[in-house]
Motif scaffolding. Sequence first.
Motif, PDB file in Angstrom:
ATOM      1  N   ALA A 154       0.806  -1.344  -0.068  1.00 34.33           N
ATOM      2  CA  ALA A 154       0.005  -0.004  -0.137  1.00 34.33           C
ATOM      3  C   ALA A 154       0.907   1.252  -0.101  1.00 34.33           C
ATOM      4  O   ALA A 154       2.053   1.226   0.464  1.00 34.33           O
ATOM      5  CB  ALA A 154      -0.878   0.017   1.283  1.00 34.33           C
ATOM      6  N   VAL A 155       0.159   2.204  -0.547  1.00 37.33           N
ATOM      7  CA  VAL A 155       0.790   3.721  -0.679  1.00 37.33           C
ATOM      8  C   VAL A 155       0.579   4.306   0.826  1.00 37.33           C
ATOM      9  O   VAL A 155      -0.693   4.485   0.942  1.00 37.33           O
ATOM     10  CB  VAL A 155       0.407   4.382  -1.682  1.00 37.33           C
ATOM     11  N   GLU A 156       1.289   4.808   1.530  1.00 37.07           N
ATOM     12  CA  GLU A 156       1.138   5.293   2.674  1.00 37.07           C
ATOM     13  C   GLU A 156       0.916   6.725   2.824  1.00 37.07           C
ATOM     14  O   GLU A 156       2.031   7.455   2.853  1.00 37.07           O
ATOM     15  CB  GLU A 156       2.111   4.939   3.829  1.00 37.07           C
ATOM     16  N   SER A 157      -0.188   7.255   2.307  1.00 37.85           N
ATOM     17  CA  SER A 157      -0.263   8.789   1.889  1.00 37.85           C
ATOM     18  C   SER A 157      -0.263   9.399   3.209  1.00 37.85           C
ATOM     19  O   SER A 157      -1.057   8.961   4.529  1.00 37.85           O
ATOM     20  CB  SER A 157      -1.341   8.962   1.163  1.00 37.85           C
ATOM     21  N   ARG A 158       0.225  10.752   3.427  1.00 41.75           N
ATOM     22  CA  ARG A 158       0.052  11.834   4.603  1.00 41.75           C
ATOM     23  C   ARG A 158       0.307  12.974   3.932  1.00 41.75           C
ATOM     24  O   ARG A 158       0.992  13.279   2.754  1.00 41.75           O
ATOM     25  CB  ARG A 158       0.875  11.108   5.793  1.00 41.75           C
ATOM     26  N   ARG A 194       8.364   8.542   1.113  1.00 41.90           N
ATOM     27  CA  ARG A 194       9.262   7.382   0.591  1.00 41.90           C
ATOM     28  C   ARG A 194       9.464   7.148  -0.799  1.00 41.90           C
ATOM     29  O   ARG A 194      10.075   6.793  -1.572  1.00 41.90           O
ATOM     30  CB  ARG A 194       9.399   6.205   1.682  1.00 41.90           C
ATOM     31  N   ARG A 195       7.927   6.806  -1.287  1.00 46.47           N
ATOM     32  CA  ARG A 195       7.903   6.449  -2.701  1.00 46.47           C
ATOM     33  C   ARG A 195       8.037   7.259  -3.682  1.00 46.47           C
ATOM     34  O   ARG A 195       8.523   7.185  -4.790  1.00 46.47           O
ATOM     35  CB  ARG A 195       6.186   5.828  -2.713  1.00 46.47           C
ATOM     36  N   ASP A 215       2.906   9.450  -0.243  1.00 49.08           N
ATOM     37  CA  ASP A 215       3.799   8.863   0.553  1.00 49.08           C
ATOM     38  C   ASP A 215       5.255   9.274   0.311  1.00 49.08           C
ATOM     39  O   ASP A 215       5.764   9.246  -0.861  1.00 49.08           O
ATOM     40  CB  ASP A 215       3.793   7.059  -0.068  1.00 49.08           C
ATOM     41  N   TRP A 263      -0.887  15.259  -0.563  1.00 50.54           N
ATOM     42  CA  TRP A 263      -1.357  14.074   0.368  1.00 50.54           C
ATOM     43  C   TRP A 263      -0.359  12.797  -0.725  1.00 50.54           C
ATOM     44  O   TRP A 263      -0.669  12.554  -1.726  1.00 50.54           O
ATOM     45  CB  TRP A 263      -2.532  13.855   0.270  1.00 50.54           C
ATOM     46  N   GLN A 312      -0.327   4.968  -8.645  1.00 50.43           N
ATOM     47  CA  GLN A 312      -1.084   4.828  -7.346  1.00 50.43           C
ATOM     48  C   GLN A 312      -1.273   5.881  -6.510  1.00 50.43           C
ATOM     49  O   GLN A 312      -2.236   5.938  -5.438  1.00 50.43           O
ATOM     50  CB  GLN A 312      -0.016   3.667  -6.285  1.00 50.43           C
ATOM     51  N   HIS A 313      -0.836   7.176  -6.715  1.00 51.51           N
ATOM     52  CA  HIS A 313      -1.150   8.368  -6.169  1.00 51.51           C
ATOM     53  C   HIS A 313      -2.165   9.316  -6.886  1.00 51.51           C
ATOM     54  O   HIS A 313      -2.599  10.286  -6.509  1.00 51.51           O
ATOM     55  CB  HIS A 313       0.089   9.196  -5.884  1.00 51.51           C
TER      56      HIS A 313
END
Length: 716
Positions: A558-562, A603-604, A601, A599, A687-688
């Motif tokens: 999963a993409v960890e969005s923040r 790192r990605r 991730d 919003w 994915q974003h």
Amino acid sequence: MRIAASPPGSRLATGRPDIAEVPMAIVDEPRGEPGRVDPRSGGLWQATADHLMTLMAQAAQAPAAMVHLLDGEQLRLAGGYGLPSQWANTPPSSVSSMLSALVIARGSPVVISDVTADAQIPAEAPEPVMGERAYLGYPIRDADGAVTGVCAVLDHRPRPWQPEHLTAVDHGAKACAGLVIEQRSTVRADEARRLLVALLESLQTGVAACDAAGRLVFSNKANQDLHGDLPEDVDLRAWTRQRLPSAPTLPPALGPLLRALAGEHLRDVEITVERPRQRPSTLLADAQPIITADGASLGAVVTLQDVTQQHGAAVLKDCELTIRRLLSGSDTSPADGLLRDVITTVGQMLDWAATEFWAIDEVGNVLRRRLCWTDERNLLPSGSPDRLGRGEGMPGRAWQTSETVWARNLNTDAGSGAQTLDWGMLRSAVAVPVPIGSVTRGVLMCYSAYTEDPDDVRTAVMTGIAAHIGQFLERRRGWDLTAQLGHSRDEYIALVGHEIRTPLTSILSYTTMMIDDPGLPAGDRAEMLRVMQRNTGRLQVIIAKLLDIAGMQSGHVAVESRRMDLSAVVRATVATIHNRSAGRDVTFDIDVPDETILWGDPRRLAQVTDELLANALDWADDGTRIIVTVSADGPAAQLTVSNTGPVIPTAERERLFQRFFRTPSAISNAIPGTGLGLSLARVIVEQHGGTITAGTGDDPPGTTITVRLPTERPGR
């Protein structure tokens, strides 16, 4: 009718208290149109009947005379002379209730000297009531000999009727018969003419006729509605010659009518009628001369049929078939090229002033004008926006409602103001949603210099054209996926054969040598171990990227969005790559705002930036620059990385983000890589909810990679 004194010289003494001691006559009053038969008269004009009764009364030396005509089972008073005023208001009476009934029943004259002493008088007869005592009546016969009425003279005193009196009334009845026959023929001709006029007026086909002198004798309402007002009481040929120098546009019926007057027979002649601010009308004209049996000319007649709708429907059908053929072509043709052909064809065949194709930018959740065509007038207002939100302008409303939107008047249409406040010469427009499945993915816009009235036929055809565009885009996406799958399979085989087998072969060879020759010098053994370590690391990178791609595409990773700052990520990655480029004569130019919040991730997205910068560094020529920019693009953030170097051909550029793809020049120039870096970058960007594209430039030559990412939080 009214009672009035007779002219001097025609006095007759009545000797009755209810009638003045002057000659009396029923005088005609104006009734309706001049010359028309009074419907009460049954075929005699009122004035004619009154004058004839005056003469008959004088010839019979009677103070009063009247004529009755049959109307079914009733008798109508058609005219009279010297009658008491009560007769003027007498309604139609039953045939059996009057003395005239005796004449009709017998079919012969009735002579009564004293009605009070005659037993054959009907009890309800009005004559005795009116004070009449003597009666002399003769039948009126039609051309077939049938009795159609009665002529009679009356006297308020008993009297014997002399032969000359009978002769006078007989002559009066025969005169009435001739007049009735003639005037009823006139009435029938008039009724037939009126029926024909009513029939022609009810037609939706325009009809006009002229006589042999070129004068207009008839023009129905439909012809006038077709802009065909023609002058009356003039020779149309001379009128045309006078008008032509100053008014080249003449009523459409005129040309065919004059050609027919000259002897031509015309069939299905197509005429185009220009109208201010309206689409031209298409008319079909039929015309022919009117010739008598002996060849003499009576004039000419023309009919005009408005076939604008039928003509328009045929053009719409041809346009839809043309679009279908265009979009069913080869899957190798560039999509934008085919779509440009489509909007050009729609504009030219359907006579639109301009057409546009708006595509939905899923990253920014906005509509963007992707393609545009205008005719030679170039009427589209300058400065109109290339981007519209949902519900903004006509394209935005079509996107929001997924329904066709018409604007009959662009300058007064409330929603069109989001595009421009001054539409210039453009009058109307239509926005048609382009569906892919049940979801709107674009909008076809058509603008017109005419005032357009929405109609179901055009709406249906334009919707069909938009559906063909949507089906094409869906097919093209399927073709692209199929092609990518095929290329991925081929590249995977190449990868297994080269990128994986080569390092494995090297590792296996050195391992075998070290096992088979335990006495290898320490230096050789150390070199072999370094090669094995390098190849193992290469394999580890390939496997890690493959696992990342597969994991994200399958949803297992999963993409960890923040909430994050893209500018900070880019600056940090540029610093890392700059350190790696030590020894290279390459300059990094950075144009990054202090903060770009979105919003995602971190790192990605750092992986994406690293892949793009590393790729640019690999392809950059020494002495050149790598340009990195971050900017806001509406509800999206945009990252671009450009380098100066060899230009990637179009066919290879479209495959640049496919898994395992490496350009022939990369292989021939021994540029290191696995063909997975840009593929991984694309998967992360998608994915974003973003997009990644490649473009090239010629001055200077090089490649630009553009990444667009939504800035809003997912799900909002």
